[in-house]
Write a protein that holds these residues in place. Sequence first.
Motif, PDB file in Angstrom:
ATOM      1  N   TYR A 389       0.832  -1.205   0.000  1.00 64.39           N
ATOM      2  CA  TYR A 389       0.000   0.000   0.000  1.00 64.39           C
ATOM      3  C   TYR A 389       0.867   1.255   0.000  1.00 64.39           C
ATOM      4  CZ  TYR A 389      -2.874   3.759   1.855  1.00 64.39           C
ATOM      5  OH  TYR A 389      -3.491   4.972   2.038  1.00 64.39           O
ATOM      6  N   GLU A 390       1.869   1.256   0.905  1.00 66.16           N
ATOM      7  CA  GLU A 390       2.755   2.417   0.970  1.00 66.16           C
ATOM      8  C   GLU A 390       3.540   2.586  -0.337  1.00 66.16           C
ATOM      9  OE1 GLU A 390       5.244   2.043   4.377  1.00 66.16           O
ATOM     10  OE2 GLU A 390       3.600   2.251   5.821  1.00 66.16           O
ATOM     11  N   THR A 391       3.974   1.431  -0.885  1.00 73.57           N
ATOM     12  CA  THR A 391       4.712   1.491  -2.150  1.00 73.57           C
ATOM     13  C   THR A 391       3.830   2.041  -3.259  1.00 73.57           C
ATOM     14  OG1 THR A 391       6.062  -0.401  -1.481  1.00 73.57           O
ATOM     15  CG2 THR A 391       6.028   0.134  -3.831  1.00 73.57           C
ATOM     16  N   GLU A 392       2.608   1.500  -3.335  1.00 73.37           N
ATOM     17  CA  GLU A 392       1.682   1.971  -4.364  1.00 73.37           C
ATOM     18  C   GLU A 392       1.337   3.441  -4.158  1.00 73.37           C
ATOM     19  OE1 GLU A 392       0.534   0.634  -7.142  1.00 73.37           O
ATOM     20  OE2 GLU A 392       1.877  -1.035  -6.764  1.00 73.37           O
ATOM     21  N   ARG A 393       1.124   3.802  -2.849  1.00 75.59           N
ATOM     22  CA  ARG A 393       0.812   5.209  -2.560  1.00 75.59           C
ATOM     23  C   ARG A 393       1.967   6.117  -2.973  1.00 75.59           C
ATOM     24  NH1 ARG A 393       1.765   8.416   1.721  1.00 75.59           N
ATOM     25  NH2 ARG A 393       2.572   6.691   2.953  1.00 75.59           N
ATOM     26  N   LYS A 394       3.180   5.670  -2.619  1.00 76.08           N
ATOM     27  CA  LYS A 394       4.344   6.473  -2.989  1.00 76.08           C
ATOM     28  C   LYS A 394       4.517   6.515  -4.502  1.00 76.08           C
ATOM     29  CE  LYS A 394       9.252   7.166  -2.111  1.00 76.08           C
ATOM     30  NZ  LYS A 394      10.434   6.725  -1.367  1.00 76.08           N
ATOM     31  N   ASN A 395       4.324   5.316  -5.133  1.00 76.87           N
ATOM     32  CA  ASN A 395       4.418   5.288  -6.593  1.00 76.87           C
ATOM     33  C   ASN A 395       3.368   6.177  -7.230  1.00 76.87           C
ATOM     34  OD1 ASN A 395       6.555   3.509  -6.485  1.00 76.87           O
ATOM     35  ND2 ASN A 395       5.291   1.683  -6.776  1.00 76.87           N
ATOM     36  N   GLU A 396       2.157   6.155  -6.611  1.00 79.73           N
ATOM     37  CA  GLU A 396       1.085   6.998  -7.121  1.00 79.73           C
ATOM     38  C   GLU A 396       1.442   8.479  -6.942  1.00 79.73           C
ATOM     39  OE1 GLU A 396      -2.195   7.724  -9.212  1.00 79.73           O
ATOM     40  OE2 GLU A 396      -1.434   5.711  -8.744  1.00 79.73           O
ATOM     41  N   GLU A 397       2.002   8.773  -5.753  1.00 82.41           N
ATOM     42  CA  GLU A 397       2.450  10.157  -5.519  1.00 82.41           C
ATOM     43  C   GLU A 397       3.531  10.552  -6.507  1.00 82.41           C
ATOM     44  OE1 GLU A 397       3.700  10.289  -1.486  1.00 82.41           O
ATOM     45  OE2 GLU A 397       1.659  10.310  -0.647  1.00 82.41           O
ATOM     46  N   MET A 398       4.464   9.597  -6.745  1.00 86.56           N
ATOM     47  CA  MET A 398       5.525   9.880  -7.702  1.00 86.56           C
ATOM     48  C   MET A 398       4.947  10.076  -9.094  1.00 86.56           C
ATOM     49  SD  MET A 398       8.411  10.145  -6.228  1.00 86.56           S
ATOM     50  CE  MET A 398       9.480  10.064  -7.651  1.00 86.56           C
ATOM     51  N   ARG A 399       3.987   9.202  -9.446  1.00 81.97           N
ATOM     52  CA  ARG A 399       3.345   9.349 -10.752  1.00 81.97           C
ATOM     53  C   ARG A 399       2.621  10.687 -10.840  1.00 81.97           C
ATOM     54  NH1 ARG A 399       2.421   3.669 -10.438  1.00 81.97           N
ATOM     55  NH2 ARG A 399       0.463   4.006  -9.310  1.00 81.97           N
ATOM     56  N   ALA A 400       1.927  11.027  -9.715  1.00 78.23           N
ATOM     57  CA  ALA A 400       1.214  12.303  -9.701  1.00 78.23           C
ATOM     58  C   ALA A 400       2.193  13.469  -9.816  1.00 78.23           C
ATOM     59  CB  ALA A 400       0.380  12.432  -8.429  1.00 78.23           C
ATOM     60  N   LEU A 401       3.307  13.360  -9.052  1.00 83.82           N
ATOM     61  CA  LEU A 401       4.316  14.416  -9.131  1.00 83.82           C
ATOM     62  C   LEU A 401       4.910  14.513 -10.531  1.00 83.82           C
ATOM     63  CD1 LEU A 401       6.232  13.933  -5.747  1.00 83.82           C
ATOM     64  CD2 LEU A 401       4.884  15.931  -6.428  1.00 83.82           C
ATOM     65  N   LYS A 402       5.207  13.326 -11.104  1.00 86.90           N
ATOM     66  CA  LYS A 402       5.758  13.334 -12.466  1.00 86.90           C
ATOM     67  C   LYS A 402       4.739  13.884 -13.456  1.00 86.90           C
ATOM     68  CE  LYS A 402       9.076   9.560 -11.907  1.00 86.90           C
ATOM     69  NZ  LYS A 402       9.435   8.161 -12.292  1.00 86.90           N
ATOM     70  N   GLU A 403       3.460  13.488 -13.234  1.00 89.27           N
ATOM     71  CA  GLU A 403       2.425  13.984 -14.130  1.00 89.27           C
ATOM     72  C   GLU A 403       2.260  15.493 -13.989  1.00 89.27           C
ATOM     73  OE1 GLU A 403      -2.261  13.108 -15.252  1.00 89.27           O
ATOM     74  OE2 GLU A 403      -1.223  11.884 -13.766  1.00 89.27           O
ATOM     75  N   ARG A 404       2.287  15.954 -12.694  1.00 93.07           N
ATOM     76  CA  ARG A 404       2.200  17.401 -12.470  1.00 93.07           C
ATOM     77  C   ARG A 404       3.400  18.114 -13.079  1.00 93.07           C
ATOM     78  NH1 ARG A 404      -0.083  16.136  -7.336  1.00 93.07           N
ATOM     79  NH2 ARG A 404       1.929  16.356  -6.274  1.00 93.07           N
ATOM     80  N   GLU A 405       4.577  17.490 -12.873  1.00 95.30           N
ATOM     81  CA  GLU A 405       5.784  18.081 -13.453  1.00 95.30           C
ATOM     82  C   GLU A 405       5.691  18.094 -14.973  1.00 95.30           C
ATOM     83  OE1 GLU A 405       9.551  19.815 -13.737  1.00 95.30           O
ATOM     84  OE2 GLU A 405       8.129  19.636 -12.076  1.00 95.30           O
ATOM     85  N   HIS A 406       5.179  16.974 -15.508  1.00 95.49           N
ATOM     86  CA  HIS A 406       5.008  16.911 -16.960  1.00 95.49           C
ATOM     87  C   HIS A 406       4.009  17.965 -17.427  1.00 95.49           C
ATOM     88  CE1 HIS A 406       4.554  15.258 -20.969  1.00 95.49           C
ATOM     89  NE2 HIS A 406       3.240  15.207 -20.783  1.00 95.49           N
ATOM     90  N   ASN A 407       2.875  18.049 -16.674  1.00 98.49           N
ATOM     91  CA  ASN A 407       1.862  19.050 -17.029  1.00 98.49           C
ATOM     92  C   ASN A 407       2.406  20.459 -16.880  1.00 98.49           C
ATOM     93  OD1 ASN A 407      -0.008  17.068 -17.604  1.00 98.49           O
ATOM     94  ND2 ASN A 407      -0.901  17.080 -15.554  1.00 98.49           N
ATOM     95  N   ARG A 408       3.222  20.640 -15.790  1.00 96.98           N
ATOM     96  CA  ARG A 408       3.813  21.968 -15.591  1.00 96.98           C
ATOM     97  C   ARG A 408       4.748  22.321 -16.737  1.00 96.98           C
ATOM     98  NH1 ARG A 408       8.229  24.266 -13.914  1.00 96.98           N
ATOM     99  NH2 ARG A 408       9.251  22.267 -13.562  1.00 96.98           N
ATOM    100  N   ARG A 409       5.589  21.323 -17.106  1.00 91.70           N
ATOM    101  CA  ARG A 409       6.489  21.571 -18.241  1.00 91.70           C
ATOM    102  C   ARG A 409       5.702  21.827 -19.521  1.00 91.70           C
ATOM    103  NH1 ARG A 409       9.725  17.293 -16.069  1.00 91.70           N
ATOM    104  NH2 ARG A 409       8.856  15.878 -17.637  1.00 91.70           N
ATOM    105  N   LEU A 410       4.620  20.998 -19.677  1.00 91.36           N
ATOM    106  CA  LEU A 410       3.783  21.180 -20.856  1.00 91.36           C
ATOM    107  C   LEU A 410       3.099  22.537 -20.833  1.00 91.36           C
ATOM    108  CD1 LEU A 410       2.632  19.877 -23.413  1.00 91.36           C
ATOM    109  CD2 LEU A 410       0.790  18.932 -22.023  1.00 91.36           C
ATOM    110  N   GLN A 411       2.624  22.921 -19.601  1.00 91.53           N
ATOM    111  CA  GLN A 411       1.973  24.227 -19.456  1.00 91.53           C
ATOM    112  C   GLN A 411       2.965  25.348 -19.751  1.00 91.53           C
ATOM    113  OE1 GLN A 411       0.699  25.384 -15.460  1.00 91.53           O
ATOM    114  NE2 GLN A 411      -1.301  25.912 -16.267  1.00 91.53           N
ATOM    115  N   ASN A 412       4.168  25.209 -19.179  1.00 87.85           N
ATOM    116  CA  ASN A 412       5.202  26.217 -19.453  1.00 87.85           C
ATOM    117  C   ASN A 412       5.533  26.276 -20.939  1.00 87.85           C
ATOM    118  OD1 ASN A 412       5.343  26.842 -16.760  1.00 87.85           O
ATOM    119  ND2 ASN A 412       7.113  25.532 -16.350  1.00 87.85           N
ATOM    120  N   TYR A 413       5.562  25.069 -21.524  1.00 90.36           N
ATOM    121  CA  TYR A 413       5.851  25.008 -22.962  1.00 90.36           C
ATOM    122  C   TYR A 413       4.751  25.713 -23.750  1.00 90.36           C
ATOM    123  CZ  TYR A 413       6.330  22.973 -27.618  1.00 90.36           C
ATOM    124  OH  TYR A 413       6.435  22.802 -28.971  1.00 90.36           O
TER     125      TYR A 413
END
Length: 614
Positions: A389-413
């Motif tokens: 659960y913790e691994t999945e939660r962390k992975n999900e958080e990481m995915r969310a962070l990466k997605e946000r980072e990706h979206n942020r980069r995309l938004q900045n782009y």
Amino acid sequence: MKSLLLILFMFMPLGSFSQVMLADSLKSVVDNPALGEKEKPVLLRQLAEIYRINKNYTQAEVRAREAINISLRNKNYTDAVKAYTLITNVKANTRELVALKSISDSTLALAEKANDPLAMAYAYYGIVWLYKTLDDADAVVKYCNLALKQLEKVKDPYVAAKMYYQLYTVYSKWNDDSLVNIYARKATENALLIKDYNLLSNCYTALSIAHEYNYNASKSKPELDSVLFYLHQSEMLYDKYPGQVAHYTEGIACINIADYYLKYFPATDKEAKEQAVQYANTARMIMNNVDGSREVQASSLGILSEYARREGHDGLAENYLLEAYALMKAEELPYYHTMINVVQALSDFYGEKGLYKKALDFQKEVTLYSNKNFNEQQALNAQKLQIQYETERKNEEMRALKEREHNRRLQNYLYGCIALASLFALLFVFKSYHFKLRYSQQREKRLEFEKLDSELQIKLEKEEQARLKVEQQLLETQQQQLKTEAMANVLQLEHKNQMLLQIKDQLTTGDPVNIQKILREEMSLDSDFEQAKLQIQQVHPDFFNLINEKAEKKLSLLDLKLCAYLYLKMDTVQISQLMNIEAKSVRMAKYRVKQKLGLDKGEDLNGFLQGIWG
């Protein structure tokens, strides 16, 4: 005291003594003050690995953490990652899942900081231990392949052998014969390139199991022979390299050989029985007084019990099983699978002998240990679920962070593109406005120039028309004057001819020449010249002034007459008759006029006079 030590060494397996000596030797080297700090992490990891394979997990972790601290002080993050990976192995062996999860995460973060493919390969190996403990075979395969991908950039046979060995264990559980063979062989090929003989021993065992898979599929005797060959290869390393193969590894190799003879040879094969009994007893001897090895000893006693039962030695068979039972009961936390097998064998044994009460008692223990095993598995599963659960939660958080980072980069782009597009649009509008303004200004100027040009053209046309009109009028006047002059010249010539005829007639008849009359006629000629002069002045009023200025007022009246006649295009004969002088005199007069006008010898006086107005 010396005799007691000698007796202990006589009964201590040679491998055990060698491993103690090797560990002590490494410890003395590591603790030597003369050893440079940067050389210590490698030796500390080797010492920690010796402790780990011999199940001395406490000392293994202590030495690994020493290596970590030294590596971090020297900012050698890759060495620190290697030591952390060793601790993940320890935590997986002790099944400390929470600590295992924490350390594997820290290892991966440190590897990313190291920015080294080798560090990433080791970090992925640590994550493999996490998912192997969680029984997540798909994740094990995933991270093994990620590690091997990193090893394409930098070679390290040690961690490559371990990755292939882990893939072998997964596919052996999945009964994938083909991949079991491939990964067991690759693990062995890499282990042969290094001097980790404990790892090589495990790889030989893996190859023996791969050939057993092949034998079960084909029933080919060469495959069965290969099983025994690689088991012997695994077992022989213990004696060939003293202290470098763990007791547990050697004990398992001996148990596997004994089990091989038990499984594939009939009860009547005495040679096979002797080999099986020998290797079972060797396993017992090697594992004697080795912590955490009672399940191996119990397994060897189980094989001995089975051979005793086959030969009808029920009492001996019972003693072996009871000894195994006592060994397992002595364990603080026994390995329940082995314990269940032992008590089930006792229950079956007593059931066959008709001792149903004992059989029932041991069957109850089977149930008891099965429940304990179940509870232990449940507790372990709870930890696994929590970690997952913790691994999945962390992975999900990481995915969310990466997605946000990706979206942020995309938004900045996108913002950048919009800003750039806006800038281009502004530039285009500015350029368009500037172009339109410049075009409008140029158009106005062009229209103004066209207007001025049109006005100038009209003016020029008018002036040209006026000039042409004036020239036409002047030409008409000149023509009229020329006609008049021509008529005057004709009349003058006729007058001269008549005068000459009169003089001729008078001379012919002998009449006297009337001088007075001749003078009058000359005066008439002068009057004619004055008339011609008048004509010239009417056509070109400045004629005489211009030639006088050119000659600096040196011209006489006769010179002016000569110039007038020349301008009227009279030839020398005409001028001589008109001026009543010889032609030679006319030429002399022309020469003097040229001098007074400052003309060169080559210049024509007539041409000069005709072109005086350009």
